[in-house]
Design a protein around this motif. Structure first.
Motif, mmCIF file in Angstrom:
data_model
loop_
_atom_site.group_PDB
_atom_site.id
_atom_site.type_symbol
_atom_site.label_atom_id
_atom_site.label_comp_id
_atom_site.label_asym_id
_atom_site.label_seq_id
_atom_site.Cartn_x
_atom_site.Cartn_y
_atom_site.Cartn_z
ATOM 1 N N LEU A 167 0.765 -1.273 0.057
ATOM 2 C CA LEU A 167 0.102 0.010 0.009
ATOM 3 C C LEU A 167 0.671 1.324 -0.024
ATOM 4 N N GLY A 168 2.146 0.995 -0.092
ATOM 5 C CA GLY A 168 3.047 2.129 0.044
ATOM 6 C C GLY A 168 2.811 2.988 1.356
ATOM 7 N N LEU A 169 2.645 2.310 2.548
ATOM 8 C CA LEU A 169 2.588 2.969 3.852
ATOM 9 C C LEU A 169 3.565 2.761 4.624
ATOM 10 N N THR A 170 4.478 2.053 4.431
ATOM 11 C CA THR A 170 5.786 1.723 5.417
ATOM 12 C C THR A 170 6.663 3.062 5.365
ATOM 13 N N ASN A 171 7.087 3.018 6.572
ATOM 14 C CA ASN A 171 8.044 4.245 6.753
ATOM 15 C C ASN A 171 7.185 5.535 6.929
ATOM 16 N N THR A 172 5.810 5.468 7.346
ATOM 17 C CA THR A 172 4.993 6.344 7.506
ATOM 18 C C THR A 172 4.405 5.991 8.847
ATOM 19 N N PRO A 173 3.811 7.175 9.627
ATOM 20 C CA PRO A 173 3.409 7.122 11.133
ATOM 21 C C PRO A 173 1.983 6.127 10.872
ATOM 22 N N TRP A 174 1.199 6.087 9.552
ATOM 23 C CA TRP A 174 0.073 5.143 9.646
ATOM 24 C C TRP A 174 0.539 3.940 9.639
ATOM 25 N N SER A 175 1.718 3.325 9.217
ATOM 26 C CA SER A 175 2.020 2.086 9.495
ATOM 27 C C SER A 175 2.033 1.461 11.052
ATOM 28 N N VAL A 176 2.466 2.391 11.833
ATOM 29 C CA VAL A 176 2.156 1.942 13.242
ATOM 30 C C VAL A 176 0.865 2.454 13.773
ATOM 31 N N ILE A 177 0.173 3.363 13.468
ATOM 32 C CA ILE A 177 -1.115 3.734 14.038
ATOM 33 C C ILE A 177 -2.200 2.847 13.480
ATOM 34 N N ILE A 178 -2.219 2.331 12.420
ATOM 35 C CA ILE A 178 -3.510 1.726 12.001
ATOM 36 C C ILE A 178 -3.529 0.235 12.851
ATOM 37 N N PRO A 179 -2.315 -0.454 12.850
ATOM 38 C CA PRO A 179 -2.423 -1.820 13.506
ATOM 39 C C PRO A 179 -2.891 -1.400 15.090
ATOM 40 N N SER A 180 -2.335 -0.530 15.509
ATOM 41 C CA SER A 180 -2.573 0.014 17.128
ATOM 42 C C SER A 180 -3.891 0.286 17.587
ATOM 43 N N MET A 181 -4.888 0.345 16.051
ATOM 44 C CA MET A 181 -6.333 0.821 16.573
ATOM 45 C C MET A 181 -6.937 -0.490 16.476
ATOM 46 N N VAL A 182 -6.450 -1.628 16.411
ATOM 47 C CA VAL A 182 -7.252 -2.885 16.518
ATOM 48 C C VAL A 182 -6.712 -3.552 17.675
ATOM 49 N N SER A 183 -7.705 -3.960 18.588
ATOM 50 C CA SER A 183 -7.509 -4.656 19.938
ATOM 51 C C SER A 183 -8.637 -5.644 20.101
ATOM 52 N N ALA A 184 -8.084 -7.109 19.850
ATOM 53 C CA ALA A 184 -9.081 -7.942 19.918
ATOM 54 C C ALA A 184 -9.486 -8.046 21.422
ATOM 55 N N PHE A 185 -8.427 -8.227 22.205
ATOM 56 C CA PHE A 185 -8.412 -8.255 23.693
ATOM 57 C C PHE A 185 -9.518 -7.209 24.342
ATOM 58 N N GLY A 186 -9.332 -5.873 23.826
ATOM 59 C CA GLY A 186 -10.406 -4.815 24.338
ATOM 60 C C GLY A 186 -11.678 -5.095 23.678
ATOM 61 N N LEU A 187 -12.020 -5.429 22.521
ATOM 62 C CA LEU A 187 -13.177 -5.708 22.092
ATOM 63 C C LEU A 187 -13.818 -6.944 23.085
ATOM 64 N N TYR A 188 -12.988 -7.959 23.271
ATOM 65 C CA TYR A 188 -13.495 -9.081 23.727
ATOM 66 C C TYR A 188 -13.937 -8.614 25.475
ATOM 67 N N LEU A 189 -13.143 -7.803 26.102
ATOM 68 C CA LEU A 189 -13.441 -7.435 27.293
ATOM 69 C C LEU A 189 -14.630 -6.593 27.361
ATOM 70 N N VAL A 190 -14.948 -5.572 26.610
ATOM 71 C CA VAL A 190 -16.268 -4.805 26.167
ATOM 72 C C VAL A 190 -17.493 -5.818 25.962
ATOM 73 N N TRP A 191 -17.122 -6.758 25.379
ATOM 74 C CA TRP A 191 -18.595 -7.602 24.894
ATOM 75 C C TRP A 191 -18.908 -8.285 26.233
ATOM 76 N N VAL A 192 -17.844 -8.860 26.988
ATOM 77 C CA VAL A 192 -18.284 -9.461 28.054
ATOM 78 C C VAL A 192 -18.913 -8.652 29.068
ATOM 79 N N TYR A 193 -18.369 -7.476 29.421
ATOM 80 C CA TYR A 193 -18.823 -6.602 30.380
ATOM 81 C C TYR A 193 -20.424 -5.828 29.868
ATOM 82 N N ALA A 194 -20.373 -5.706 28.667
ATOM 83 C CA ALA A 194 -21.667 -4.862 28.369
ATOM 84 C C ALA A 194 -22.922 -6.162 28.295
ATOM 85 N N ARG A 195 -22.486 -7.457 28.134
ATOM 86 C CA ARG A 195 -23.513 -8.263 28.297
ATOM 87 C C ARG A 195 -24.250 -8.521 29.596
#
Length: 314
Positions: A167-195
């Motif tokens: 995608l031509g995004l290496t060596n840019t801040p987006w290559s660090v920011i975009i993967p950091s915006m995904v948290s599977a553990f955080g999603l699971y934690l919110v799902w368990v608590y919201a239920r």
């Protein structure tokens, strides 16, 4: 005098147990007391060891930051010695290589604000949706999330690099920011608590009153999810601040480095040909790196503890 009259003013004789002629048998509580004491002593020792394990490196970091480069190797490691050079080390850290440490600090703050903030928001939205809405493929989505939690981050490093390189995004801040915006553990934690924390009756009552789904989420559900949201934010902030491996493989320009990668580069200078050894600046920079994340963790922990019982429904 009759026997009745003589017994009116008399008192019953004390029992053999009260008089001490028969010893009281030790009960279950008495027999368990030494065991509880031994367990308390063992737990106290373990907690002391864990406390020392956490505090001794921090104490060494604080003490070493006050020393000059020469006194780092000529004095006792865990106590102050020689000239107090903390403030001079701080000035040298901020001015070394034209103040690149400040650039690394700004990069890290940007990655935390955008990456960790986005991960918390997306995890809260997705976890609430999975917990309170029924749609086709819901179980498959949840299974994929659990599978993503089981995959180590190192196994995804090469595929992520190839994807962002295409995608031509290496060596840019987006290559660090975009993967950091995904948290599977955080999603699971919110799902368990919201239920469990958000009753379906509360949402139905809001819908009957004419509230839309967006208003229900931001006005009602978000307040109920405050403890889970703060918990996810704490984990994502710490993970993004200390992220080392992902920026290391994605970034090649030192101008975009976060603090962990930048300090590692300074530390590697001593083994490079013609490199300058600056251990005092590396140690001082590490101390300056620890202070903001520790303050943020303690600040968020206050809201996390106060929100554990907030929004409860009788």
């Amino acid at each position: 005098m009759s026997a009745v009259e003589s017994g009116v003013g008399s008192r019953p004789a004390p029992s053999r147990l009260a008089s001490g002629r028969i010893a009281r048998r030790p009960g279950r509580r008495d027999r368990a007391t030494p065991r509880h004491k031994r367990a308390s002593i063992t737990l106290g020792i373990l907690m002391t060891v864990m406390l020392l394990y956490c505090l001794v490196p921090l104490w060494w970091l604080v003490v070493s930051s006050t020393k000059t480069m020469d006194s780092l190797y000529d004095s006792f490691a865990f106590w102050f010695s020689g000239e107090f050079a903390l403030f001079q080390n701080i000035v040298d850290t901020f001015t070394y290589q034209d103040g690149i440490f400040l650039r690394w600090l700004g990069n890290t703050l940007a990655y935390v604000v955008v990456g960790a903030g986005g991960a918390t928001l997306f995890a809260t939205l997705a976890g609430y949706g999975l917990a309170k809405y029924d749609f086709p493929g819901r179980r498959w989505v949840f299974a994929i999330i659990l599978g993503a939690m089981a995959i180590p981050a190192s196994a995804l490093a090469v595929p992520q690099f190839l994807l962002f390189s295409g995608l031509g995004l290496t060596n840019t801040p987006w290559s660090v920011i975009i993967p950091s915006m995904v948290s599977a553990f955080g999603l699971y934690l919110v799902w368990v608590y919201a239920r469990e924390a958000i009753p379906d009756e509360l949402l139905e009552a809001a819908r009957l009153d004419g509230a839309g789904e967006i208003r229900i989420f931001f006005v009602i559900a978000l307040r109920q999810l405050a403890p889970a949201l703060i918990t996810v934010l704490m984990f994502t902030v710490v993970a993004t601040w200390n992220n080392y491996f992902l920026p290391l493989i994605m970034l090649s320009d030192a101008q975009w480095y976060p603090l962990p990668v930048g300090l590692a580069q300074w530390s590697a200078q001593s083994s490079a040909i013609g490199g300058q050894a600056i251990p005092n600046l590396v140690i001082t920079g590490s101390l300056l790196t620890v202070i903001p994340i520790s303050a943020a963790f303690l600040y968020l922990q206050r809201y996390w503890q106060s929100g554990l019982t907030a929004g409860s429904v009788k």
